[in-house]
Write a protein that holds these residues in place. Structure first.
Motif, PDB file in Angstrom:
ATOM      1  N   PRO A 239      25.361 -91.612  73.591  1.00  0.00           N
ATOM      2  CA  PRO A 239      25.704 -92.259  74.867  1.00  0.00           C
ATOM      3  C   PRO A 239      25.201 -91.489  76.082  1.00  0.00           C
ATOM      4  O   PRO A 239      24.831 -92.093  77.093  1.00  0.00           O
ATOM      5  N   LEU A 240      25.174 -90.164  75.989  1.00  0.00           N
ATOM      6  CA  LEU A 240      24.678 -89.372  77.115  1.00  0.00           C
ATOM      7  C   LEU A 240      23.182 -89.562  77.298  1.00  0.00           C
ATOM      8  O   LEU A 240      22.693 -89.679  78.429  1.00  0.00           O
ATOM      9  N   ASP A 241      22.444 -89.596  76.179  1.00  0.00           N
ATOM     10  CA  ASP A 241      21.009 -89.892  76.269  1.00  0.00           C
ATOM     11  C   ASP A 241      20.784 -91.238  76.948  1.00  0.00           C
ATOM     12  O   ASP A 241      19.954 -91.375  77.858  1.00  0.00           O
ATOM     13  N   LYS A 242      21.516 -92.239  76.491  1.00  0.00           N
ATOM     14  CA  LYS A 242      21.366 -93.588  77.028  1.00  0.00           C
ATOM     15  C   LYS A 242      21.743 -93.631  78.508  1.00  0.00           C
ATOM     16  O   LYS A 242      21.097 -94.320  79.311  1.00  0.00           O
ATOM     17  N   MET A 243      22.784 -92.890  78.879  1.00  0.00           N
ATOM     18  CA  MET A 243      23.264 -92.894  80.255  1.00  0.00           C
ATOM     19  C   MET A 243      22.210 -92.343  81.199  1.00  0.00           C
ATOM     20  O   MET A 243      21.895 -92.952  82.233  1.00  0.00           O
ATOM     21  N   PHE A 244      21.611 -91.188  80.864  1.00  0.00           N
ATOM     22  CA  PHE A 244      20.606 -90.596  81.745  1.00  0.00           C
ATOM     23  C   PHE A 244      19.339 -91.449  81.785  1.00  0.00           C
ATOM     24  O   PHE A 244      18.704 -91.574  82.837  1.00  0.00           O
ATOM     25  N   LYS A 245      18.950 -92.046  80.652  1.00  0.00           N
ATOM     26  CA  LYS A 245      17.774 -92.911  80.652  1.00  0.00           C
ATOM     27  C   LYS A 245      18.002 -94.134  81.532  1.00  0.00           C
ATOM     28  O   LYS A 245      17.100 -94.582  82.249  1.00  0.00           O
ATOM     29  N   ALA A 246      19.215 -94.715  81.475  1.00  0.00           N
ATOM     30  CA  ALA A 246      19.519 -95.887  82.298  1.00  0.00           C
ATOM     31  C   ALA A 246      19.460 -95.554  83.783  1.00  0.00           C
ATOM     32  O   ALA A 246      19.149 -96.407  84.609  1.00  0.00           O
ATOM     33  N   ALA A 247      19.751 -94.299  84.131  1.00  0.00           N
ATOM     34  CA  ALA A 247      19.694 -93.872  85.529  1.00  0.00           C
ATOM     35  C   ALA A 247      18.279 -93.508  85.964  1.00  0.00           C
ATOM     36  O   ALA A 247      18.078 -93.065  87.093  1.00  0.00           O
ATOM     37  N   GLY A 248      17.301 -93.699  85.058  1.00  0.00           N
ATOM     38  CA  GLY A 248      15.920 -93.417  85.404  1.00  0.00           C
ATOM     39  C   GLY A 248      15.546 -91.953  85.313  1.00  0.00           C
ATOM     40  O   GLY A 248      14.567 -91.529  85.940  1.00  0.00           O
ATOM     41  N   MET A 249      16.298 -91.179  84.535  1.00  0.00           N
ATOM     42  CA  MET A 249      16.019 -89.746  84.397  1.00  0.00           C
ATOM     43  C   MET A 249      15.663 -89.428  82.952  1.00  0.00           C
ATOM     44  O   MET A 249      16.217 -90.018  82.024  1.00  0.00           O
ATOM     45  N   ASN A 250      14.733 -88.493  82.783  1.00  0.00           N
ATOM     46  CA  ASN A 250      14.324 -88.052  81.455  1.00  0.00           C
ATOM     47  C   ASN A 250      15.324 -87.015  80.948  1.00  0.00           C
ATOM     48  O   ASN A 250      15.459 -85.936  81.539  1.00  0.00           O
ATOM     49  N   PRO A 251      16.062 -87.295  79.852  1.00  0.00           N
ATOM     50  CA  PRO A 251      17.080 -86.340  79.382  1.00  0.00           C
ATOM     51  C   PRO A 251      16.502 -84.974  79.055  1.00  0.00           C
ATOM     52  O   PRO A 251      17.133 -83.950  79.354  1.00  0.00           O
ATOM     53  N   ASP A 252      15.309 -84.926  78.444  1.00  0.00           N
ATOM     54  CA  ASP A 252      14.723 -83.635  78.088  1.00  0.00           C
ATOM     55  C   ASP A 252      14.421 -82.810  79.334  1.00  0.00           C
ATOM     56  O   ASP A 252      14.637 -81.589  79.367  1.00  0.00           O
ATOM     57  N   THR A 253      13.912 -83.467  80.378  1.00  0.00           N
ATOM     58  CA  THR A 253      13.633 -82.752  81.629  1.00  0.00           C
ATOM     59  C   THR A 253      14.924 -82.215  82.250  1.00  0.00           C
ATOM     60  O   THR A 253      14.978 -81.079  82.730  1.00  0.00           O
ATOM     61  N   ILE A 254      15.974 -83.048  82.227  1.00  0.00           N
ATOM     62  CA  ILE A 254      17.269 -82.623  82.764  1.00  0.00           C
ATOM     63  C   ILE A 254      17.779 -81.394  82.023  1.00  0.00           C
ATOM     64  O   ILE A 254      18.220 -80.403  82.628  1.00  0.00           O
ATOM     65  N   LEU A 255      17.713 -81.425  80.682  1.00  0.00           N
ATOM     66  CA  LEU A 255      18.234 -80.315  79.893  1.00  0.00           C
ATOM     67  C   LEU A 255      17.406 -79.049  80.104  1.00  0.00           C
ATOM     68  O   LEU A 255      17.954 -77.938  80.102  1.00  0.00           O
ATOM     69  N   ARG A 256      16.092 -79.188  80.276  1.00  0.00           N
ATOM     70  CA  ARG A 256      15.271 -78.008  80.537  1.00  0.00           C
ATOM     71  C   ARG A 256      15.668 -77.358  81.858  1.00  0.00           C
ATOM     72  O   ARG A 256      15.753 -76.132  81.964  1.00  0.00           O
ATOM     73  N   GLN A 257      15.926 -78.184  82.874  1.00  0.00           N
ATOM     74  CA  GLN A 257      16.334 -77.633  84.160  1.00  0.00           C
ATOM     75  C   GLN A 257      17.677 -76.931  84.061  1.00  0.00           C
ATOM     76  O   GLN A 257      17.874 -75.855  84.637  1.00  0.00           O
ATOM     77  N   VAL A 258      18.610 -77.518  83.313  1.00  0.00           N
ATOM     78  CA  VAL A 258      19.917 -76.885  83.149  1.00  0.00           C
ATOM     79  C   VAL A 258      19.782 -75.580  82.377  1.00  0.00           C
ATOM     80  O   VAL A 258      20.405 -74.569  82.710  1.00  0.00           O
ATOM     81  N   ARG A 259      18.947 -75.586  81.345  1.00  0.00           N
ATOM     82  CA  ARG A 259      18.784 -74.384  80.508  1.00  0.00           C
ATOM     83  C   ARG A 259      18.175 -73.232  81.322  1.00  0.00           C
ATOM     84  O   ARG A 259      18.505 -72.062  81.092  1.00  0.00           O
ATOM     85  N   LYS A 260      17.298 -73.556  82.274  1.00  0.00           N
ATOM     86  CA  LYS A 260      16.726 -72.511  83.109  1.00  0.00           C
ATOM     87  C   LYS A 260      17.795 -71.822  83.945  1.00  0.00           C
ATOM     88  O   LYS A 260      17.740 -70.617  84.166  1.00  0.00           O
ATOM     89  N   GLY A 261      18.749 -72.614  84.418  1.00  0.00           N
ATOM     90  CA  GLY A 261      19.798 -72.037  85.252  1.00  0.00           C
ATOM     91  C   GLY A 261      20.898 -71.373  84.462  1.00  0.00           C
ATOM     92  O   GLY A 261      21.722 -70.645  85.027  1.00  0.00           O
ATOM     93  N   TYR A 262      20.964 -71.636  83.134  1.00  0.00           N
ATOM     94  CA  TYR A 262      22.009 -71.066  82.281  1.00  0.00           C
ATOM     95  C   TYR A 262      21.336 -70.432  81.071  1.00  0.00           C
ATOM     96  O   TYR A 262      21.412 -70.948  79.948  1.00  0.00           O
ATOM     97  N   SER A 263      20.657 -69.320  81.302  1.00  0.00           N
ATOM     98  CA  SER A 263      19.919 -68.669  80.223  1.00  0.00           C
ATOM     99  C   SER A 263      20.743 -67.617  79.509  1.00  0.00           C
ATOM    100  O   SER A 263      20.292 -67.037  78.523  1.00  0.00           O
TER     101      SER A 263
END
Length: 436
Positions: A239-263
């Protein structure tokens, strides 16, 4: 020609309106008034026209009165229907809010359960490896025991051979009791050692069988835990994958950005890869690492969702007046919420205020820049309570509802933009209700 026409007309009128005389008599004289056919015809048609006009006017008045009554009744029915619809929407909104709270509780409970399962899985894996090590030690002991048993059997055979030779020597020499006693004691001791070795080997086999059964039971338990974790991850992550895709955002890109800030590392949901000590990974190891990877993804989604505007801009009662989409031939780039003047407006996510002031048709407008290229806009406010450059948090009051700018009534025009492009705000609001 005119004379003939006049004569014919007069003759025709004479047939329907013959000439009449109205006599007026007094005490001294008698007079009469002559009523010509033309005069009678004019009076008749005039009276007929007046009566017809009266009938038509009366009918129009009656129809208008009846129609007005119908319109009033229809307006009342529409007002009642509209009120019922508003009540239904309000009840549905309250139900959605309660469901959102329950979903949040379920989500937190699932995270705690997953954390406990992870700890239990790690403990189970450690115990299984200890058992495997114990079985290796038992097997090594069993092999040593078997070798010792073979050595004892060889010694026993040698002693028996010596005893037989000793009996022959005693028969020949007629004595040497001390030598015989030594040989007998050695034979008895060797036999006892052999029996003890056999008993130890049997005990080792029994213990190995028990440990093997324990390992099999633990593997079944681990398999159940793995299945539960895999199902939980599938239900939570998709559901989270589907939610971010429906909002026009790439889930993998979102997670990469979060991972950079939480290393950093640490915490109950930190992914840990099971070591294989140089050997090929087992099926359980691969399943465990896959689940831990999904848990890491879920944890990153949780962090991303806390930063994105997954919330409603209003906490008080409201009603939707206009949705996202085409309206009057133009794109209505947001959703309108109607409520009383001065209703508090709240930020839907953490971010920085990049605009707080007047903006053409928006009236008093607040823009907030969030993570992942998301921007929210709050228009037509009566009062702004934040400043440009101010960092705000989700649920922080940023203004009051009003009717400024190009607006037909008190309401909030709420927009959500991703990468500068307008996105339906209800995607985020429904995600907050359905997922969180």
């Amino acid at each position: 020609m005119r004379t003939r026409l006049a004569i014919k007309t007069h003759a025709l009128l004479e047939r329907f309106f013959p000439e009449r005389r109205l006599f007026l008599r007094s005490d001294n004289d008698t007079r009469f008034i002559r009523l010509k056919s033309e005069t009678q015809a004019v009076a008749f048609f005039g009276a007929t026209a007046v009566v017809a006009w009266t009938i038509v006017a009366t009918a129009i008045l009656l129809m208008d009165s009846i129609g007005s009554g119908n319109f009033r009744e229809q307006a009342k029915r529409e007002q009642i229907t509209y009120q019922q619809r508003l009540n239904a929407l309000s009840s549905e909104r309250d139900t959605r809010a309660a469901e959102a709270v329950a979903a949040q509780d379920r989500f937190n409970s699932a995270l705690k359960q997953i954390s406990l399962m992870q700890s239990e899985l790690l403990d189970s894996e450690t115990r299984r490896r200890e058992l495997e090590t114990g079985i290796d030690v038992i097997q090594e002991t069993l092999r040593n025991t078997m070798k010792e048993r073979e050595l004892v059997n060889d010694r026993l055979a040698a002693l028996e051979a010596q005893i037989e030779g000793g009996d022959v020597a005693v028969a020949a020499s007629g004595g040497a009791d001390s030598t015989m006693n030594i040989l007998a004691d050695a034979l008895a001791k060797t036999a006892a050692e052999r029996d003890q070795v056999v008993a130890d080997a049997q005990s080792a086999l029994i213990r190995a069988a028990e440990m093997q059964a324990e390992i099999e039971a633990m593997e079944d338990k681990n398999d159940r835990i793995f299945r539960q974790l895999e199902e939980a991850m599938t239900v939570s992550v998709k559901p989270l994958d589907k939610m971010f895709k429906a909002a026009g955002m790439n889930p993998d890109t979102i997670l990469r950005q979060v991972r950079k800030g939480y290393s950093g590392q640490g915490g109950p949901l930190t992914p840990i890869s099971f070591t294989t000590r140089g050997a090929a990974p087992t099926l359980d190891t691969e399943r465990a690492n896959t689940i831990l990877g999904q848990m890491d993804r879920l944890n990153l989604y949780r962090i991303a969702a806390e930063k994105a505007p997954f919330a409603s801009p209003l906490k008080d009662k409201f009603r939707f007046t206009s949705g996202f989409g085409s309206r009057w031939g133009r794109l209505h780039a947001g959703t309108d919420f109607a409520a009383p003047h001065g209703t508090p407006i709240y930020a839907t996510g953490d971010g920085v205020v990049i605009h707080a002031g007047w903006s053409s048709g928006y009236g008093r407008l607040v823009k907030i820049q969030h993570e992942f290229g998301i921007e929210t806009r709050y228009a037509h406010q009566s009062k702004i309570r934040v400043k440009v450059g101010q960092r705000v948090s989700r649920g922080q009051r940023i203004g009051d509802m009003g009717n400024t700018g190009r607006s037909t009534g008190t309401h909030l025009h709420y927009e959500t933009r991703v990468g500068g492009k307008p996105v339906n705000p209800m995607i985020f609001i429904k995600a907050a209700n359905d997922v969180f």
